[in-house]
Motif scaffolding. Structure first.
Motif, PDB file in Angstrom:
ATOM      1  N   LYS A 183      -9.169  -9.430  -7.658  1.00 27.87           N
ATOM      2  CA  LYS A 183     -10.503  -8.954  -8.044  1.00 27.87           C
ATOM      3  C   LYS A 183     -11.566  -9.955  -7.601  1.00 27.87           C
ATOM      4  O   LYS A 183     -12.593  -9.570  -7.039  1.00 27.87           O
ATOM      5  CB  LYS A 183     -10.562  -8.748  -9.561  1.00 27.87           C
ATOM      6  N   ILE A 204     -19.331  -7.497 -10.267  1.00 20.76           N
ATOM      7  CA  ILE A 204     -19.277  -6.897 -11.593  1.00 20.76           C
ATOM      8  C   ILE A 204     -18.094  -7.506 -12.331  1.00 20.76           C
ATOM      9  O   ILE A 204     -16.983  -7.543 -11.808  1.00 20.76           O
ATOM     10  CB  ILE A 204     -19.089  -5.364 -11.499  1.00 20.76           C
ATOM     11  N   MET A 258     -15.165  -7.464 -14.882  1.00 15.63           N
ATOM     12  CA  MET A 258     -14.332  -6.473 -15.559  1.00 15.63           C
ATOM     13  C   MET A 258     -12.942  -7.043 -15.738  1.00 15.63           C
ATOM     14  O   MET A 258     -12.553  -7.990 -15.068  1.00 15.63           O
ATOM     15  CB  MET A 258     -14.290  -5.162 -14.763  1.00 15.63           C
ATOM     16  N   GLU A 276      -9.593  -2.664 -16.163  1.00 16.99           N
ATOM     17  CA  GLU A 276     -10.745  -1.943 -15.627  1.00 16.99           C
ATOM     18  C   GLU A 276     -10.709  -1.898 -14.101  1.00 16.99           C
ATOM     19  O   GLU A 276     -11.034  -0.887 -13.490  1.00 16.99           O
ATOM     20  CB  GLU A 276     -12.047  -2.600 -16.104  1.00 16.99           C
ATOM     21  N   PHE A 277     -10.270  -3.012 -13.506  1.00 19.98           N
ATOM     22  CA  PHE A 277     -10.160  -3.065 -12.052  1.00 19.98           C
ATOM     23  C   PHE A 277      -9.160  -2.033 -11.554  1.00 19.98           C
ATOM     24  O   PHE A 277      -9.417  -1.319 -10.584  1.00 19.98           O
ATOM     25  CB  PHE A 277      -9.758  -4.475 -11.608  1.00 19.98           C
ATOM     26  N   GLU A 284      -8.304   0.699 -13.029  1.00 14.47           N
ATOM     27  CA  GLU A 284      -8.909   2.015 -13.203  1.00 14.47           C
ATOM     28  C   GLU A 284      -9.841   2.322 -12.032  1.00 14.47           C
ATOM     29  O   GLU A 284      -9.838   3.435 -11.507  1.00 14.47           O
ATOM     30  CB  GLU A 284      -9.701   2.084 -14.512  1.00 14.47           C
ATOM     31  N   GLN A 285     -10.648   1.350 -11.636  1.00 14.22           N
ATOM     32  CA  GLN A 285     -11.564   1.547 -10.518  1.00 14.22           C
ATOM     33  C   GLN A 285     -10.799   1.838  -9.230  1.00 14.22           C
ATOM     34  O   GLN A 285     -11.269   2.580  -8.381  1.00 14.22           O
ATOM     35  CB  GLN A 285     -12.457   0.316 -10.320  1.00 14.22           C
ATOM     36  N   CYS A 286      -9.621   1.253  -9.106  1.00 13.64           N
ATOM     37  CA  CYS A 286      -8.783   1.472  -7.925  1.00 13.64           C
ATOM     38  C   CYS A 286      -7.942   2.738  -8.069  1.00 13.64           C
ATOM     39  O   CYS A 286      -7.190   3.076  -7.164  1.00 13.64           O
ATOM     40  CB  CYS A 286      -7.839   0.295  -7.716  1.00 13.64           C
ATOM     41  N   GLU A 287      -8.045   3.404  -9.203  1.00 15.77           N
ATOM     42  CA  GLU A 287      -7.222   4.564  -9.530  1.00 15.77           C
ATOM     43  C   GLU A 287      -5.742   4.205  -9.401  1.00 15.77           C
ATOM     44  O   GLU A 287      -4.942   4.940  -8.839  1.00 15.77           O
ATOM     45  CB  GLU A 287      -7.585   5.766  -8.663  1.00 15.77           C
TER      46      GLU A 287
END
Length: 74
Positions: free
Chosen positions: A43, A55, A57, A61-62, A64-67
């Protein structure tokens, strides 16, 4: 084999299974700790290459952002 001996045998088996399970849980915990550190480092590396402000996180959360909710390595 008497009932007492059977009970004692089963008790020892359950204790061994519990110890094995605890050892497995500790190994998983250690693996997750290492993976969290690696994801945190990744990250930071990605954030350092972005043109805009980074940002903050969590590792979760990271992902999640990367799915990539399972944290699967590609």
């Amino acid at each position: 084999m008497s009932d007492y001996e059977k009970d004692e045998y089963l008790r020892e088996e359950y204790l061994q299974e519990a110890e094995d399970l605890l050892e497995t849980i500790e190994q998983v915990e250690e693996t997750l700790t290492v993976m969290s550190k690696v994801v945190g480092q990744l990250k930071e590396q990605v954030a350092s290459h972005l043109d805009h402000d980074a940002i903050e996180m969590s590792a979760e959360e990271f992902l999640e952002q990367c799915e990539n909710l399972e944290g699967t390595w590609h």
